[in-house]
Design a protein around this motif. Structure first.
Motif, PDB file in Angstrom:
ATOM      1  N   GLU A  45       0.990  -1.375  -0.010  1.00 50.72           N
ATOM      2  CA  GLU A  45       0.020  -0.184  -0.039  1.00 50.72           C
ATOM      3  C   GLU A  45       0.771   1.180  -0.120  1.00 50.72           C
ATOM      4  O   GLU A  45       0.624   2.152  -0.633  1.00 50.72           O
ATOM      5  N   ALA A  46       1.902   1.183   0.960  1.00 50.57           N
ATOM      6  CA  ALA A  46       2.729   2.330   0.915  1.00 50.57           C
ATOM      7  C   ALA A  46       3.469   2.640  -0.330  1.00 50.57           C
ATOM      8  O   ALA A  46       3.689   3.763  -0.761  1.00 50.57           O
ATOM      9  N   MET A  47       3.812   1.496  -1.049  1.00 47.82           N
ATOM     10  CA  MET A  47       4.548   1.703  -2.482  1.00 47.82           C
ATOM     11  C   MET A  47       3.721   2.251  -3.349  1.00 47.82           C
ATOM     12  O   MET A  47       4.177   2.727  -4.514  1.00 47.82           O
ATOM     13  N   SER A  48       2.421   2.330  -3.367  1.00 45.39           N
ATOM     14  CA  SER A  48       1.691   2.982  -4.507  1.00 45.39           C
ATOM     15  C   SER A  48       1.212   4.431  -3.973  1.00 45.39           C
ATOM     16  O   SER A  48       0.371   4.945  -4.720  1.00 45.39           O
ATOM     17  N   ARG A  49       1.792   4.877  -2.650  1.00 40.26           N
ATOM     18  CA  ARG A  49       1.459   6.310  -2.445  1.00 40.26           C
ATOM     19  C   ARG A  49       2.410   7.233  -3.179  1.00 40.26           C
ATOM     20  O   ARG A  49       3.547   6.888  -3.613  1.00 40.26           O
ATOM     21  N   PRO A  50       1.765   8.375  -3.225  1.00 41.54           N
ATOM     22  CA  PRO A  50       2.595   9.644  -4.101  1.00 41.54           C
ATOM     23  C   PRO A  50       4.048   9.817  -3.378  1.00 41.54           C
ATOM     24  O   PRO A  50       4.843  10.076  -4.169  1.00 41.54           O
ATOM     25  N   PHE A  51       4.329   9.628  -2.020  1.00 42.52           N
ATOM     26  CA  PHE A  51       5.544   9.582  -1.609  1.00 42.52           C
ATOM     27  C   PHE A  51       6.439   8.712  -1.922  1.00 42.52           C
ATOM     28  O   PHE A  51       7.764   8.917  -1.879  1.00 42.52           O
ATOM     29  N   ALA A  52       6.168   7.358  -2.368  1.00 41.43           N
ATOM     30  CA  ALA A  52       7.049   6.618  -2.890  1.00 41.43           C
ATOM     31  C   ALA A  52       7.316   7.044  -4.361  1.00 41.43           C
ATOM     32  O   ALA A  52       8.673   6.753  -4.539  1.00 41.43           O
ATOM     33  N   THR A  53       6.538   7.628  -4.911  1.00 40.44           N
ATOM     34  CA  THR A  53       6.917   7.836  -6.302  1.00 40.44           C
ATOM     35  C   THR A  53       7.902   8.921  -6.143  1.00 40.44           C
ATOM     36  O   THR A  53       8.863   9.180  -7.022  1.00 40.44           O
ATOM     37  N   THR A  54       7.710   9.987  -5.155  1.00 40.46           N
ATOM     38  CA  THR A  54       8.830  10.824  -5.034  1.00 40.46           C
ATOM     39  C   THR A  54      10.176  10.386  -4.459  1.00 40.46           C
ATOM     40  O   THR A  54      11.327  10.771  -5.155  1.00 40.46           O
ATOM     41  N   GLY A  55      10.020   9.234  -3.852  1.00 44.30           N
ATOM     42  CA  GLY A  55      11.197   8.414  -3.562  1.00 44.30           C
ATOM     43  C   GLY A  55      12.018   8.043  -4.695  1.00 44.30           C
ATOM     44  O   GLY A  55      13.388   8.071  -4.838  1.00 44.30           O
TER      45      GLY A  55
END
Ligand SMILES: Nc1ncnc2c1ncn2[C@@H]1O[C@H](COP(=O)(O)OP(=O)(O)OP(=O)(O)O)[C@@H](O)[C@H]1O
Ligand code: SF4
Ligand SMILES: [Mg+2]
Lengths: 335, 313
Positions: free
Chosen positions: B202-212
């Motif tokens: 779930e966390a990997m699909s959040r926008p902050f993961a994309t920022t990562g």
């Protein structure tokens, strides 16, 4: 004009999820040069995000992405890179700013240390120098009291401050190309202009190439050197901001500009939305994608896909994908 | 924040009171006569009605329930939990002898569950739909659906009987703890592994993961540095719940492996209608459940910067 630092040719992007498959980008080409701003406009769903973030491998997990074409960063085709090579390039060559800074910044991580670690990794600074650099990046991004903000978590800053922090984060690695995906959409009107001004200042100072995705025609007229109008994954019209905004040819561009309130004061006769909705990109039709909504539509529009034709010469060609208007208005083409 | 702690702690104390009162009432209502049992122990078959009545009177067993509860509570807070009807020893002595064993079982099992779940969940997320991910998913499902007495039996057959690596029964040194720890950790470890895996996804699909990813981190780095901190809170909460459940598991595991802990004592207390012992152990359970939950609640609050440092208005 400078040679492009990033040039994309004939990009086709298909997206597959368990439920749909979509051709999100269908044969688009674009390029940016150092110090230049390219604006990409188009309705929601037209493929602006996929077109710019797809080649960088930044589509969310759970979507299978099939990319074709070339995307040359400093001459190197990034579509052929391995995942780890692409990772390295993402940090150092491309900086990305997202639409909603509240969700784009990790709620569990402090702002400053993230900047410092970027500066350490990509600008080759020592830990101590990186911290100083992070603070000065915050200051440069217009964040007051940067020493204090360094140790703050995202929830402790306002939306405008967060977007400034996001910009600082993108700049910490000293990128050559900055991709800003609707950087002001989630912000208050008063803050929007400040953020755009900040991007412009930094761009001029550092000579960064900027790709600005926006719905804001006002922002395009102020910031952009060139504009691409995207419709359903295809380029409908492109040219300098002046060409496209003051002498639009494509019916979709004309509709888009007419739907903007008080964009040109002389056309203050009231705004109108383009009727209808964009086509379902999961079911590709032959012919012009805009045909179902176009008031100039001809029988041939449904069967022949229009190609981009050059209608104005100059340093930057003005190109339009609508043979009907070109013929009807007797516009001279040059290719 | 501080007020929140005070409120939580106050609530926890109230909960302990209510729960001990309830168990006290239930144990009192259970069939069986404490005075008769004591008389029997003292005089064997010679116990008569007169003796039983005297004992009941001496112990205040004829007083109304609230009076008896308050007297019990008053003694308990001073460390006097009565005398076990089964062993004839003060419960405080029984506790002193047995709590360390149960705690060692729970602590070892807890650490193992923690390690198991993080390794399995992270390895699954790294593999992300690959063969390792599928294998670990299957393993976690098996682990979360196998009863622990069965696990214990299998482990004993393989490692003690067939291979002779560890003793079958009783505790003697570190190795003898291994099978009990594995047995008790398997279920919570499997449940927690799923929590890690699902929340990481779930966390990997959040926008902050994309920022990562946009920062130039590799997928593994995004998992560890960006996603992992974000699963901390659901993970801690589930860990707390699973850790308290391990106390129930301990009852079975202690018996199977011959550990003379609290769980084993509790089973015996029920069999022998040792009401005093039962009551004391139940109180211990209540204190354990409530304090673990309190600690987890507070730790989760401290782990979340949004709660730890709420934004000033
Ligand atoms: N994660 C995804 N899963 C499935 N389809 C997607 C996903 N992201 C985009 N698409 C599809 O790709 C197409 C282009 O979407 P994209 O997000 O690029 O549009 P956009 O122009 O950026 O729109 P907006 O202005 O709303 O951001 C749309 O048809 C959309 O449905
Ligand atoms: S090609 Fe036809 S349908 Fe498409 S924009 Fe031009 S006139 Fe309209
Ligand atoms: Mg978008």
């Amino acid at each position: 004009m400078n040679a492009p630092v990033y040039a994309v040719e004939n990009l086709v992007i298909d997206l597959y999820t368990p439920s749909v498959s979509v051709r999100a980008v269908d044969g688009a080409s674009f390029h940016v040069s150092p110090g230049e701003t390219l604006a990409i406009v188009g309705e929601s769903g037209s493929g602006k995000t996929v077109m710019t973030l797809g080649p960088l491998g930044l589509m969310p997990e759970g979507v299978a992405v099939d990319l074709r074409g070339t995307a040359r960063a400093d001459g190197r085709d990034i579509l052929t890179l391995s995942p780890s090579e692409l990772s390295a390039l993402r940090g150092g060559f491309f900086g990305v700013i997202f639409q909603d800074p509240m969700s784009a910044l990790n709620p569990m991580l402090k702002i400053g240390p993230q900047l410092a670690s970027q500066a350490q990794k990509y600008a080759g600074l020592s830990a101590e120098a990186a911290r100083k650099e992070a603070v000065s990046l915050l200051a440069r991004s217009g964040i007051p009291d940067p020493e204090d903000r360094y140790d703050r978590y995202p929830h402790e800053l306002s939306g405008g401050m967060l977007q400034r922090a996001m910009i600082a984060l993108a700049l910490a690695a000293r990128p050559r190309v900055l991709i800003a995906d609707e950087p002001t959409t989630a912000l208050d009107a008063t803050v929007q202009a400040q953020i755009l001004a900040l991007i412009r200042t930094i761009q001029k100072e550092d000579g960064i190439a900027v790709v600005l995705i926006t719905h804001d025609i006002g922002a395009v007229s102020v910031l952009a050197d060139r504009v691409i109008v995207l419709y359903a994954g295809q380029i409908a019209e492109e040219g300098t901001a002046i060409q496209v905004l003051t002498a639009p040819v494509h019916p979709y561009t004309r509709g888009l500009l007419a739907s903007v309130p008080d964009f040109r004061s002389e056309s203050a006769t009231g705004t109108k939305e383009i009727p209808g909705i964009p086509p379902n990109q999961a079911q590709l039709m032959p012919g012009c994608r805009f045909a179902d909504r176009c008031d100039m539509v001809q029988a041939t529009c449904h069967s022949h896909r229009p190609r981009l034709q050059t209608v104005g010469l100059g340093d930057v060609p003005h190109r339009v994908a609508c043979p009907v208007v070109i013929a009807a208005e007797g516009i001279v083409t040059h290719d | 924040m501080q007020r929140m702690f005070m409120r939580r702690t106050g609530l926890a104390l109230l909960l302990m009171l209510a729960a001990t009162a309830l168990t006290f009432a239930l144990v009192s209502a259970a069939p069986g006569n404490v005075a008769a049992l004591i008389a029997e122990r003292a005089a064997g078959a010679g116990a008569d009605g007169e003796m039983i009545a005297k004992i009941a009177n001496d112990l205040g067993l004829n007083d109304p329930l609230p009076v008896r509860y308050l007297r019990w509570l008053g003694d308990a807070v001073q460390g006097d939990f009565g005398v076990s009807l089964r062993t004839g020893k003060p419960m405080s002595e029984e506790f002193a002898a047995r709590i360390p064993k149960t705690l060692a079982l729970l602590a070892g099992g807890g650490v193992l569950a923690l390690a198991l779940s993080l390794v399995m969940g992270l390895a699954g997320a790294v593999s992300n739909g690959g063969i390792v991910d599928k294998l670990l998913h299957g393993l976690a499902l098996v682990g979360a659906s196998t009863p622990n007495f069965f696990v214990a039996a299998m482990l004993v057959i393989v490692f003690s009987v067939m291979l002779g690596w560890v003793p079958t029964f009783g505790v003697s040194g570190f190795t003898s703890w291994l099978l009990p720890w594995i047995t008790i950790a398997l279920f919570p470890g499997s449940v927690l592994a799923r929590v890690v895996r699902v929340n990481l996804q779930e966390a990997m699909s959040r926008p902050f993961a994309t920022t990562g990813f946009a920062k130039g981190l590799t997928r593994r780095a995004v998992l560890l540095r960006e996603a992992l901190p974000n699963i901390l809170i659901p993970y801690m909460t589930t860990f707390g719940a699973q850790f308290t459940l391990m106390m129930i598991g301990a009852i079975v595991v202690e018996r199977v492996f011959g550990l003379n802990g609290i769980g084993a004592f509790f089973i015996e207390a029920i069999r022998f209608r040792d009401f005093i012992g039962m009551q004391a152990v139940l109180m211990l359970f209540v204190v354990f459940f409530v304090s673990v939950n309190l600690i987890v609640d507070i730790a989760a609050m401290l782990a979340d910067p949004r709660l730890r440092r709420p934004r000033k208005a």
